[in-house]
Design an enzyme around this catalytic site. Sequence first.
Site, PDB file in Angstrom:
ATOM      1  N   LYS A   1       5.866   0.343   7.637  1.00 52.19           N
ATOM      2  CA  LYS A   1       5.456   1.597   6.999  1.00 52.19           C
ATOM      3  C   LYS A   1       6.661   2.514   6.928  1.00 52.19           C
ATOM      4  O   LYS A   1       7.159   2.975   7.947  1.00 52.19           O
ATOM      5  CB  LYS A   1       4.340   2.240   7.803  1.00 52.19           C
ATOM      6  CG  LYS A   1       3.905   3.547   7.218  1.00 52.19           C
ATOM      7  CD  LYS A   1       2.457   3.831   7.481  1.00 52.19           C
ATOM      8  CE  LYS A   1       1.877   4.658   6.360  1.00 52.19           C
ATOM      9  NZ  LYS A   1       0.536   4.306   6.026  1.00 52.19           N
TER      10      LYS A   1
ATOM     11  N   VAL B   1       3.790   1.075   2.461  1.00 58.33           N
ATOM     12  CA  VAL B   1       3.739  -0.032   3.406  1.00 58.33           C
ATOM     13  C   VAL B   1       4.208  -1.314   2.723  1.00 58.33           C
ATOM     14  O   VAL B   1       3.776  -1.634   1.621  1.00 58.33           O
ATOM     15  CB  VAL B   1       2.306  -0.257   3.922  1.00 58.33           C
ATOM     16  CG1 VAL B   1       2.313  -1.280   5.043  1.00 58.33           C
ATOM     17  CG2 VAL B   1       1.702   1.036   4.391  1.00 58.33           C
TER      18      VAL B   1
ATOM     19  N   GLY C   1       0.291   5.329   1.085  1.00 63.78           N
ATOM     20  CA  GLY C   1      -0.648   6.280   1.685  1.00 63.78           C
ATOM     21  C   GLY C   1      -0.039   7.656   1.794  1.00 63.78           C
ATOM     22  O   GLY C   1       1.045   7.908   1.275  1.00 63.78           O
ATOM     23  N   SER C   2      -0.736   8.537   2.481  1.00 64.96           N
ATOM     24  CA  SER C   2      -0.274   9.918   2.567  1.00 64.96           C
ATOM     25  C   SER C   2       1.051  10.014   3.308  1.00 64.96           C
ATOM     26  O   SER C   2       1.825  10.925   3.084  1.00 64.96           O
ATOM     27  CB  SER C   2      -1.288  10.780   3.288  1.00 64.96           C
ATOM     28  OG  SER C   2      -2.477  10.100   3.523  1.00 64.96           O
ATOM     29  N   PHE C   3       1.311   9.094   4.204  1.00 70.86           N
ATOM     30  CA  PHE C   3       2.512   9.217   5.016  1.00 70.86           C
ATOM     31  C   PHE C   3       3.681   8.383   4.504  1.00 70.86           C
ATOM     32  O   PHE C   3       4.780   8.526   4.966  1.00 70.86           O
ATOM     33  CB  PHE C   3       2.216   8.824   6.455  1.00 70.86           C
ATOM     34  CG  PHE C   3       1.279   9.768   7.140  1.00 70.86           C
ATOM     35  CD1 PHE C   3       1.737  10.970   7.657  1.00 70.86           C
ATOM     36  CD2 PHE C   3      -0.062   9.466   7.247  1.00 70.86           C
ATOM     37  CE1 PHE C   3       0.889  11.849   8.281  1.00 70.86           C
ATOM     38  CE2 PHE C   3      -0.928  10.345   7.878  1.00 70.86           C
ATOM     39  CZ  PHE C   3      -0.458  11.538   8.390  1.00 70.86           C
ATOM     40  N   GLY C   4       3.403   7.497   3.584  1.00 70.78           N
ATOM     41  CA  GLY C   4       4.493   6.677   3.082  1.00 70.78           C
ATOM     42  C   GLY C   4       3.986   5.363   2.518  1.00 70.78           C
ATOM     43  O   GLY C   4       2.789   5.164   2.337  1.00 70.78           O
TER      44      GLY C   4
ATOM     45  N   ASP D   1      -7.003  11.140   8.683  1.00 72.66           N
ATOM     46  CA  ASP D   1      -7.040  10.533   7.350  1.00 72.66           C
ATOM     47  C   ASP D   1      -7.783   9.202   7.387  1.00 72.66           C
ATOM     48  O   ASP D   1      -7.289   8.193   6.915  1.00 72.66           O
ATOM     49  CB  ASP D   1      -5.616  10.357   6.811  1.00 72.66           C
ATOM     50  CG  ASP D   1      -5.600  10.138   5.307  1.00 72.66           C
ATOM     51  OD1 ASP D   1      -6.633  10.417   4.648  1.00 72.66           O
ATOM     52  OD2 ASP D   1      -4.575   9.674   4.782  1.00 72.66           O
TER      53      ASP D   1
ATOM     54  N   GLY E   1       0.818  -1.200   0.000  1.00 76.46           N
ATOM     55  CA  GLY E   1       0.000   0.000   0.000  1.00 76.46           C
ATOM     56  C   GLY E   1       0.853   1.252   0.000  1.00 76.46           C
ATOM     57  O   GLY E   1       1.992   1.247   0.437  1.00 76.46           O
TER      58      GLY E   1
END
Length: 897
Positions: free
Chosen positions: A608, A593, A588-591, A717, A586
């Site tokens: 992550k 995975v 996502g906004s933060f990094g 989020d 995955g």
Amino acid sequence: MALLCFHAHCCNSILLCLGSGFPYVACSFLGGNETDRLALLAFKAEITADPLGALNTWNESIHFCQWLGVTCGRRHQRVTAIYLDHQKLSGPISLHIGNLSFLRELSLHNNSLSHQIPPEVGRLQRLQVLFLGNNSFSGEIPPNISACTNLVNLEIFGNRFEGKIPVELGSLFKLEVLDVAKNELTGGIPSALGNLSSLIGLNVFDNRIGGSIPIALGRLTNLEHLQLAVNRLVGTIPFSIFNLSSLSLFIVLENQIRGSLPSGLGNTLPNLHFFEVGGNFLSGPIPVSISNATKLFHIGLLFNRFSGKVPPLEKLHDLQRLILAQNHLGIGEADDLSFLTSLTNTSNMIHLNLADNDFGGMLPDTISNLSINLHYLNLQRNKIVGSIPTGIGNLVNLQALRLLGNHFTSTIPADLGKLDKLQILSLSSKLHGSIPSSLGKCKMLAELRLDRNNLTGNLRNVEELDVSENMLVGNVPSDLGSCVKLRLLYMEGNKLWGILPSSLSKLRGVVPKKGIFGNATAVFVLGNKKLCGGLALVVLCFLYLCWPKKITKVSSFRFLENSFMKLSYQSLHKATDSFSPANLIGVGSFGSVYKGVIDQGKKVVAVKVLNLHFRGAAKSFIAECKALKMIKHRNLVKILTACSSIDFHGNDFKALVYEFMVNGSLKEWLHQNGNEYDGHKELRNLSLLQRLNIAIDVASALDYLHHHCLKPIVHCDLKPSNVLLDDEMVGHVGDFGLARFLPEELWQSSSIGIRGSVGYAAPEYGMGNEVSTFGDVYSYGILILEIFTRKRPTDNAFNDSATLHNFAKMALPEQGASIADPTLFQQSENGEASSGINKTTNQNSIEGQRIEECLISILKVGITCSEELLRDRPAMNEVVAQLHVIKNTLLGGITAL
Ligand SMILES: *[C@@H]1O[C@H](CO)[C@@H](O)[C@H](O)[C@H]1NC(C)=O
Ligand SMILES: *[C@@H]1O[C@H](CO)[C@@H](O)[C@H](O)[C@H]1NC(C)=O
Ligand SMILES: *[C@@H]1O[C@H](CO)[C@@H](O)[C@H](O)[C@H]1NC(C)=O
Ligand SMILES: *[C@@H]1O[C@H](CO)[C@@H](O)[C@H](O)[C@H]1NC(C)=O
Ligand SMILES: *[C@@H]1O[C@H](CO)[C@@H](O)[C@H](O)[C@H]1NC(C)=O
Ligand SMILES: *[C@@H]1O[C@H](CO)[C@@H](O)[C@H](O)[C@H]1NC(C)=O
Ligand SMILES: *[C@@H]1O[C@H](CO)[C@@H](O)[C@H](O)[C@H]1NC(C)=O
Ligand SMILES: *[C@@H]1O[C@H](CO)[C@@H](O)[C@H](O)[C@H]1NC(C)=O
Ligand SMILES: *[C@@H]1O[C@H](CO)[C@@H](O)[C@H](O)[C@H]1NC(C)=O
């Protein structure tokens, strides 16, 4: 919303009824166990102070499984976990805790609980985690904790436990972490701990434990962290310890250990990452093989009696800190410092301290090829001769450079002016020539010691200037007057004359009182006979500072006190097969995975990798992760550990390691069909009950984050890809708390998209409003609508005015549940509706109507939560209560039939 409740003691269950203000009046029997309820009440009764009101919900009006911090097993409604960390609770733990026979986790970290741990804890046969760190417990560690044979984590650091570590603990074969740091334990380390065959971490830091390190610890073949610092251990380090090949962290700092290090150390401890033996009586040479322990990150030998030549260290590519100060290293020969040349490939080196040894010879020119990341270089008080290599100016990130107390005999290289981050420069030696004006470019310089040289010249941008005992002649350089930052000036022992620049008068009275200056001996020194006070009124009082000769207090190494174990970049690199795209699960906004396997293939985790490319993110990262790790709830994805390191390219690397959720994200279940096998698509369908359970799971997690943590935590989020499902299809919210890693400035600009994702972010965020828990409620509302309609808020059919919220609002109530996901009504072949309710009736039956009404209620919850105006949205605790009622209606109705 009024809750009207009855309590039925006799039948071991609670009748929960709901009054007006909500579409349903529902009654239902919840399972439960009277024994558990009484034990919890007994626990509460013994608590003497609860200033945060943590136990306010522990009352008769709701079922004990819903009490704050209490987790029950879904089937039996027995208490399986108690999490009441950080609640400022005082008082003893009730002995009735022993009656919670299904308890697996007891987490009461960071409270003010006191008295002894009741021996009844030994009755908790299922207990796996006992986390009582940072309280005021006293007395001895009860030996019968050893009856909790399933115990995996025993963490009781930061209390006032005294007496010995019970020998009986040696029978806890499943124990992986034993942390008794920061207590008042005496006695020795029992040899019986050598029987803890599962042990990964042993921490006895900061006690008064004496005796020697048991040879038996050498049997702990899984041991990775051994932290024995600040105790009274004597004797030698048993040879067996050096055969623990899984050992990655070994700390015996500040004990009274003698002997020498085995020559094969680097070969037998290939996983060694952190090696700290400072403040002991160790002697002999540094083993040549140390360079074979290629994962070494920290080598700390400070304040021992090591001697001989330092071997080449060229294979230690990951070394960041090499602290050899205060030993007898070096033999005063020309090539004593040749090992520095071997460090030129160590591109992560930050801290290099060789002070107070016997290193002779010249400083090799290759010093200019040391890591560009070097912040700290201390060579003071050795026997180094020759010149200071000009290339030293290449080390542009140096903040401290200490060379005093050597026999350098040259001019100060003008190159030093390139070190514009330098804050401390001490060069006292036999240097001569002029003080290069380039030093004025060192804009951060706060301390400069050039005393006992034969220097001339001038300086600017210096806060503290020590040119005492030099041969400064002539006028006090008028340039000094432009040293607007100058706070301290030492110039005794020169031959200065003339008039002091008037601007120097600003110095008057500026005497720092803090920190290392706290014990300054004030001396009025103006050893320059011809220096007249040209400014009649200026009385210059200069300080001669007693430079702290003491070694840096070694206890400042206490940064590793916690059992929060860090994984290295290398281990994560390996775990994820070099972060291979095949393992990417995955973004996502933060990094991103990745799926990874750690513990020699035993444990699957989600890694992550955060993209935090801003200043400040680094400093607080591990501290924040520790705090996040304390945030525990059965519906939050569990953070196992964190990694803050530097990757193979020298870039900052930060990652969080989470438990792996086998069933992936809710997004996949709602919008993607399963894997294709032989051309057949496996249809992923969630039943009504499963969806409702997940909705409750997510709501409970948000309720916990918003209302039951120390400070409200806003998720920011929430969306289906952040809801993960475990093997039992229980929902876990991920990515919580990550918003705290972002600096304030970033929150101001909504362009970055960190205030949530399009479609799920509350409308007020678009208008630059502050983030709030109500923003999460909005996202939650959208999530609910998506779960039950299986329509995404970002579908093409929706736009600015025709939103998913409006679509649902318009459909209700007339069109009823027609907007709900049609698959919820489809009968499967075995006659079971995918609602998950075991029914044989059709939609027209009472049963069908009940399901439809249920759906309408759920959609209403989604609509209310996603109201445009903040004040129209409910708080998450209300949502949780409403959903429980809906679920009870659904199930209650079924069982009644
Ligand atoms: C409740 O738990 C106690 C202790 O484990 C057990 O003896 C009792 O049978 C349980 N009662 C019910 C109704 O499950
Ligand atoms: C806990 O169990 C003991 C022994 O079984 C019993 O005497 C005691 O009353 C129980 N405590 C509570 C609070 O029910
Ligand atoms: C009992 O708990 C409920 C739910 O948290 C709370 O609203 C209520 O105020 C509590 N009642 C008392 C008497 O403390
Ligand atoms: C411990 O609890 C106190 C009081 O609730 C809180 O202020 C503090 O931040 C907590 N400490 C940690 C490390 O969580
Ligand atoms: C320990 O507890 C005190 C008082 O509640 C708190 O201030 C401190 O931050 C806590 N420390 C840790 C490491 O939890
Ligand atoms: C370092 O490891 C290599 C390869 O295993 C080995 O040949 C060498 O002898 C080791 N060096 C020392 C000093 O033990
Ligand atoms: C400084 O220079 C003088 C004269 O050139 C010399 O006598 C003295 O030894 C030198 N001092 C030092 C510390 O080198
Ligand atoms: C300064 O040092 C002296 C002697 O070591 C000590 O007695 C005194 O308490 C110290 N003062 C401060 C302020 O630390
Ligand atoms: C549905 O009910 C029937 C009859 O009561 C039972 O045999 C069957 O196992 C139930 N199915 C499920 C999935 O619970």
